[in-house]
Design an enzyme around this catalytic site. Structure first.
Site, PDB file in Angstrom:
ATOM      1  N   THR A   9      29.776  44.936  52.033  1.00  0.00           N
ATOM      2  CA  THR A   9      30.264  44.984  50.904  1.00  0.00           C
ATOM      3  C   THR A   9      29.585  44.143  49.772  1.00  0.00           C
ATOM      4  OG1 THR A   9      31.866  42.845  50.942  1.00  0.00           O
ATOM      5  CG2 THR A   9      32.729  45.279  51.860  1.00  0.00           C
ATOM      6  N   HIS A  20      62.589  53.769  25.922  1.00  0.00           N
ATOM      7  CA  HIS A  20      63.684  54.072  25.158  1.00  0.00           C
ATOM      8  C   HIS A  20      64.126  53.192  23.687  1.00  0.00           C
ATOM      9  CE1 HIS A  20      65.292  56.572  28.553  1.00  0.00           C
ATOM     10  NE2 HIS A  20      64.957  55.307  29.358  1.00  0.00           N
ATOM     11  N   LYS A  70      33.756  47.094  48.126  1.00  0.00           N
ATOM     12  CA  LYS A  70      34.156  46.100  47.347  1.00  0.00           C
ATOM     13  C   LYS A  70      34.853  46.539  46.255  1.00  0.00           C
ATOM     14  CE  LYS A  70      32.153  42.024  47.207  1.00  0.00           C
ATOM     15  NZ  LYS A  70      32.015  40.844  48.341  1.00  0.00           N
TER      16      LYS A  70
END
Length: 303
Positions: free
Chosen positions: A57, A259, A12
């Site tokens: 799950t 930059h 999960k």
């Protein structure tokens, strides 16, 4: 030609959980995003659809919430160790568990001077503001015998407005970049570091303190290094951590160069003495590297 099932796992992903510790009026908050991945004797469910070896799950999700209540959350790493050990040791068909955790930091909101406080404010410590500096990460893998714990952070934006140069590089007919002898150096620190502890008889690491100290050393190295390249700064940051944190064996850094280009103000009759810049978000240089102790085999995956 027969086909063979290769590596597989299931679980999960992104179980969002906020755990509040209520010790009197002073509350503590742990805000986590927990992903569980399990692997083991699971070929049958892929080939035939038989689910006798499968832990749902949904059960892994419920376990995350139940463990948060039962054990609390002292740190992302400690919580991941508890979960990984539980899934492997409690399920005979599960041989390996990987727990990934993201942690989002909340800081306490400062209260005003006492003369301006509302009645009872002295005792109230339950107000927080979300910290946008970075996201803390942790990955814990357990195979039934040993642990591998990798902590980290991502999205920590830093900048030096001087003490950075970049010159002497290769130039060919496509090179237009001018050499810089005083530039802005800015990056977003994405770091992961592996602990030497693997679950043996050694005392567990104080992961909360270790995280704070590793973060401090990363920032201090960035600030204190006179940089001739971002690569040099990367090594200085990793080296600083290893020199000061004996529990860490390996540091992996990913540093996108954010930059900043000087704006040409000459058309307006103005001189730009390293004061006005254009910040470009893309494309960007991406500097990556691992720094590790001699004799240690690096294990942190390369992106």
């Amino acid at each position: 030609m027969p086909m063979v099932l290769g590596q597989n796992q299931y679980g999960k992903a992104e179980n969002r959980i906020v755990r509040v510790r209520r010790d009197g009026n002073r509350h503590e908050v742990k805000d986590l995003n927990v992903s569980v991945a399990l692997s083991g004797d699971l070929a049958d469910t892929h080939v035939t659809g038989g689910n006798a070896a499968v832990l749902p799950t949904d059960t892994t999700k419920n376990t995350v919430y139940a463990f948060a209540q039962e054990h609390g959350v002292t740190s992302a790493e400690d919580f991941g160790v508890l979960l990984a050990r539980h899934f492997v040791d409690s399920q005979p068909t599960i041989h390996r568990a990987r727990i990934r955790v993201e942690e989002y930091t909340w800081n306490r909101i400062a209260t005003p001077d006492s003369r301006n406080r509302f009645i009872g404010a002295d005792e109230v410590q339950h107000s927080f503001v979300r910290d946008g500096a970075e996201t803390r990460t942790a990955e814990i893998v357990y195979d039934g015998t040993s642990f591998q714990v990798i902590s980290g952070l991502k999205g920590l934006v830093v900048m030096n407005t001087t003490a950075s140069e970049f010159w002497g590089y290769i130039k060919d007919r496509y090179t237009t970049l001018k050499e810089a002898y005083d530039r802005i150096l800015a990056t977003e620190v994405n770091a992961r570091w592996k602990f030497g502890w693997s679950g043996d008889e050694l005392a567990p690491v104080n992961f909360e303190r270790s995280y704070a100290q590793v973060r401090r050393h990363l920032l201090e190295a960035f600030a204190e290094t006179y940089s001739y390249s971002l690569q040099q700064t990367l090594f200085a940051m990793g080296n600083r951590v290893l020199n000061n944190r004996p529990e860490v064996d390996e540091v992996r850094l990913s540093l996108p160069n954010k930059h900043h280009f000087l704006v040409d103000l000459e058309p307006f009759g103005q001189k730009n003495d390293n004061e006005v810049y254009f910040a470009a978000d893309r494309p960007y240089g991406l500097i990556e590297g691992t720094v590790h102790r001699e004799g240690v085999t690096p294990v942190i995956p390369v992106d």
